[in-house]
Scaffold this motif. Structure first.
Motif, PDB file in Angstrom:
ATOM      1  N   CYS A 156       0.825  -1.236   0.000  1.00  0.00           N
ATOM      2  CA  CYS A 156       0.000   0.000   0.000  1.00  0.00           C
ATOM      3  C   CYS A 156       0.850   1.273   0.000  1.00  0.00           C
ATOM      4  O   CYS A 156       0.384   2.325   0.456  1.00  0.00           O
ATOM      5  CB  CYS A 156      -0.952   0.004   1.195  1.00  0.00           C
ATOM      6  SG  CYS A 156      -2.081  -1.396   1.263  1.00  0.00           S
ATOM      7  N   TYR A 157       2.059   1.198  -0.563  1.00  0.00           N
ATOM      8  CA  TYR A 157       2.935   2.375  -0.517  1.00  0.00           C
ATOM      9  C   TYR A 157       2.365   3.556  -1.297  1.00  0.00           C
ATOM     10  O   TYR A 157       2.649   4.721  -0.983  1.00  0.00           O
ATOM     11  CB  TYR A 157       4.328   2.015  -1.031  1.00  0.00           C
ATOM     12  CG  TYR A 157       4.445   1.915  -2.539  1.00  0.00           C
ATOM     13  CD1 TYR A 157       4.931   2.985  -3.284  1.00  0.00           C
ATOM     14  CD2 TYR A 157       4.074   0.756  -3.213  1.00  0.00           C
ATOM     15  CE1 TYR A 157       5.053   2.899  -4.654  1.00  0.00           C
ATOM     16  CE2 TYR A 157       4.186   0.663  -4.576  1.00  0.00           C
ATOM     17  CZ  TYR A 157       4.677   1.736  -5.301  1.00  0.00           C
ATOM     18  OH  TYR A 157       4.792   1.653  -6.662  1.00  0.00           O
ATOM     19  N   GLN A 158       1.530   3.280  -2.327  1.00  0.00           N
ATOM     20  CA  GLN A 158       0.942   4.384  -3.086  1.00  0.00           C
ATOM     21  C   GLN A 158       0.051   5.253  -2.198  1.00  0.00           C
ATOM     22  O   GLN A 158      -0.004   6.478  -2.359  1.00  0.00           O
ATOM     23  CB  GLN A 158       0.136   3.854  -4.270  1.00  0.00           C
ATOM     24  CG  GLN A 158       0.965   3.099  -5.302  1.00  0.00           C
ATOM     25  CD  GLN A 158       0.899   1.606  -5.097  1.00  0.00           C
ATOM     26  OE1 GLN A 158       0.680   1.140  -3.970  1.00  0.00           O
ATOM     27  NE2 GLN A 158       1.075   0.835  -6.173  1.00  0.00           N
ATOM     28  N   ILE A 159      -0.656   4.614  -1.266  1.00  0.00           N
ATOM     29  CA  ILE A 159      -1.502   5.371  -0.341  1.00  0.00           C
ATOM     30  C   ILE A 159      -0.637   6.223   0.576  1.00  0.00           C
ATOM     31  O   ILE A 159      -0.948   7.399   0.842  1.00  0.00           O
ATOM     32  CB  ILE A 159      -2.391   4.415   0.481  1.00  0.00           C
ATOM     33  CG1 ILE A 159      -3.366   3.675  -0.438  1.00  0.00           C
ATOM     34  CG2 ILE A 159      -3.161   5.184   1.556  1.00  0.00           C
ATOM     35  CD1 ILE A 159      -4.214   2.632   0.270  1.00  0.00           C
ATOM     36  N   ASP A 160       0.471   5.665   1.048  1.00  0.00           N
ATOM     37  CA  ASP A 160       1.386   6.426   1.909  1.00  0.00           C
ATOM     38  C   ASP A 160       1.979   7.622   1.168  1.00  0.00           C
ATOM     39  O   ASP A 160       2.132   8.714   1.733  1.00  0.00           O
ATOM     40  CB  ASP A 160       2.504   5.522   2.430  1.00  0.00           C
ATOM     41  CG  ASP A 160       2.012   4.512   3.457  1.00  0.00           C
ATOM     42  OD1 ASP A 160       1.047   4.843   4.170  1.00  0.00           O
ATOM     43  OD2 ASP A 160       2.575   3.416   3.540  1.00  0.00           O
ATOM     44  N   ILE A 161       2.307   7.425  -0.118  1.00  0.00           N
ATOM     45  CA  ILE A 161       2.819   8.534  -0.924  1.00  0.00           C
ATOM     46  C   ILE A 161       1.766   9.637  -1.015  1.00  0.00           C
ATOM     47  O   ILE A 161       2.070  10.830  -0.853  1.00  0.00           O
ATOM     48  CB  ILE A 161       3.226   8.044  -2.327  1.00  0.00           C
ATOM     49  CG1 ILE A 161       4.514   7.232  -2.246  1.00  0.00           C
ATOM     50  CG2 ILE A 161       3.411   9.234  -3.283  1.00  0.00           C
ATOM     51  CD1 ILE A 161       4.926   6.610  -3.576  1.00  0.00           C
ATOM     52  N   SER A 162       0.529   9.246  -1.271  1.00  0.00           N
ATOM     53  CA  SER A 162      -0.556  10.221  -1.374  1.00  0.00           C
ATOM     54  C   SER A 162      -0.719  10.999  -0.069  1.00  0.00           C
ATOM     55  O   SER A 162      -0.920  12.227  -0.078  1.00  0.00           O
ATOM     56  CB  SER A 162      -1.858   9.502  -1.731  1.00  0.00           C
ATOM     57  OG  SER A 162      -2.923  10.414  -1.825  1.00  0.00           O
ATOM     58  N   ILE A 163      -0.609  10.309   1.066  1.00  0.00           N
ATOM     59  CA  ILE A 163      -0.723  10.970   2.372  1.00  0.00           C
ATOM     60  C   ILE A 163       0.395  11.983   2.554  1.00  0.00           C
ATOM     61  O   ILE A 163       0.158  13.120   3.007  1.00  0.00           O
ATOM     62  CB  ILE A 163      -0.705   9.920   3.499  1.00  0.00           C
ATOM     63  CG1 ILE A 163      -1.986   9.092   3.477  1.00  0.00           C
ATOM     64  CG2 ILE A 163      -0.529  10.597   4.862  1.00  0.00           C
ATOM     65  CD1 ILE A 163      -1.949   7.888   4.400  1.00  0.00           C
ATOM     66  N   HIS A 164       1.624  11.612   2.190  1.00  0.00           N
ATOM     67  CA  HIS A 164       2.750  12.539   2.343  1.00  0.00           C
ATOM     68  C   HIS A 164       2.641  13.741   1.403  1.00  0.00           C
ATOM     69  O   HIS A 164       3.051  14.856   1.757  1.00  0.00           O
ATOM     70  CB  HIS A 164       4.074  11.804   2.124  1.00  0.00           C
ATOM     71  CG  HIS A 164       4.549  11.072   3.337  1.00  0.00           C
ATOM     72  ND1 HIS A 164       5.115  11.718   4.426  1.00  0.00           N
ATOM     73  CD2 HIS A 164       4.521   9.759   3.661  1.00  0.00           C
ATOM     74  CE1 HIS A 164       5.430  10.834   5.353  1.00  0.00           C
ATOM     75  NE2 HIS A 164       5.077   9.633   4.919  1.00  0.00           N
TER      76      HIS A 164
END
Length: 294
Positions: A156-164
Motif C-alpha cells: 500500500c505504498y501508493q496510499i502512503d505517498i498520497s498521504i505525504h
C-alpha cells in the motif's frame, strides 16, 4: 532512476512523463554533472517540483532569479516556471527530485480552493525550503519518505505517498505567503515564451534580433532587457547556445558529419560552429562525438 538526457519540445516544455507506477508522481535522485550537458538545461513542465539536495550544492535558475541551494536544503518550483540547475564549485551535487501533477495534490473537490491559486499566482515561481523552518522541515522529511517508499515499495505504498503529498501541500500553505496575481507579470511571462517559441521553431534559419523582438511584440531594446533579466544572456547568444544544444543530439548519430551538423542547426560556417561549441562545452564537436560513440 535519473533522467540524463530528457527531451523538450520547441517551447522548452519537458516531454518526460513524470510517473511512479500508477501515480502521476515521479521521485528519483539526480546528479547534475551526469546529465548529458553537464548541467540541467532550461525547461519547464506542468508538474510541481520539489527538490532536496542530499550532496554538494547547486545554483538553480528559476525565471529571473538564481538561488543557491546547499546540502540539506530544498526548493519548491511552481508549475510552468522556466528552470535550470548547475553544480556549484564541482561539488558533485545530487538531489532528490519529486514531481507531482497539480491535479493529484488534493482531491478534486479541494483542488480549486487550495491548489489552483498557487499555479496562477505570479509572486511564487519558487519557495526555498530551509530545515530551520518547521513547515519546511516537514516538507523535506516527507520528500525523503516518498523517495524511500518509491525504492522499497512496501504494501500500500501508493496510499502512503498520497498521504505525504497531502502533508507537503498543507505545510507549504502554512508558510504564510500571500498570493499575488499581477497582469503585467503574466504578460511578461507570455511574451518571453512567445520569443522562445519563435527561436525554437526557426533556429535552423537566419535569425536577426528584429525577428525575435517582433515575436514578443517588443522593441529591440526591450527584447534585450527581457533576455538579460530572465535568462541572463542576450537574445543572439541564446540562439547560439540553443543551436549547440540541438547539435548534441545529431552528434550522437554514428553517420553524422560535423559540417552538415553545423549548417543544419543554423551556423553559417563550420569553423564558427567549432569555435562556439568549444567555448560552450569545453571540448570540440569531434571530441564530443568520439566520446559518445565510445
Amino acid at each position: 532512476m535519473q533522467i540524463i538526457d530528457f527531451m523538450i519540445d520547441q517551447n522548452l516544455r519537458e516531454l518526460t512523463e513524470h510517473r511512479t507506477m500508477v501515480l502521476p508522481v515521479a521521485c528519483y535522485e539526480t546528479v547534475i554533472n551526469q546529465n548529458v550537458n553537464g548541467y540541467i538545461p532550461l525547461h519547464w513542465h506542468d508538474e510541481f517540483q520539489f527538490v532536496l539536495v542530499i550532496n554538494g550544492e547547486a545554483d538553480f535558475h528559476i525565471n529571473e532569479e538564481k538561488i543557491m541551494v546547499q546540502e540539506g536544503e530544498g526548493l519548491f518550483i511552481n508549475s510552468s516556471c522556466l528552470h535550470s540547475a548547475e553544480d556549484k564549485n564541482d561539488s558533485g551535487c545530487a538531489y532528490i527530485c519529486l514531481n507531482i501533477s497539480p491535479s493529484f495534490v488534493l482531491p478534486q473537490e479541494l483542488n480549486a480552493m487550495y491548489v489552483k491559486p498557487y499555479t496562477e499566482a505570479t509572486n511564487i515561481p519558487y519557495i526555498k525550503l530551509i530545515h530551520a523552518e518547521g513547515w519546511a522541515f516537514n516538507i523535506l522529511a516527507s520528500i525523503r519518505k516518498i523517495h524511500q517508499l518509491t525504492k522499497e515499495t512496501p504494501s500500500c505504498y501508493q496510499i502512503d505517498i498520497s498521504i505525504h503529498i497531502n502533508l507537503i501541500w498543507k505545510n507549504l500553505m502554512m508558510n504564510g505567503i500571500q498570493l499575488e496575481f499581477e497582469l503585467a507579470e503574466m504578460i511578461k511571462s507570455q511574451r518571453m515564451k512567445q520569443m522562445l517559441d519563435w527561436i525554437h521553431f526557426n533556429y535552423a534559419e537566419k535569425i536577426l534580433l528584429d525577428d525575435i523582438a517582433k515575436a514578443g511584440q517588443l522593441s529591440r531594446s526591450e527584447c534585450c532587457r527581457y533576455f538579460k533579466r530572465i535568462l541572463k544572456t542576450t537574445p543572439l547568444n541564446y540562439v547560439t547556445h540553443y543551436r549547440i544544444q540541438k547539435s548534441l543530439i545529431l552528434l550522437k548519430q554514428p553517420e553524422s558529419n560535423i559540417t552538415d551538423i553545423a549548417y543544419s542547426v543554423g551556423f553559417n560556417s563550420t569553423s564558427y560552429y567549432i569555435e562556439r561549441f568549444r567555448k560552450a562545452m569545453d571540448t570540440t564537436p569531434l571530441a564530443y562525438k568520439k566520446l559518445h560513440m565510445s
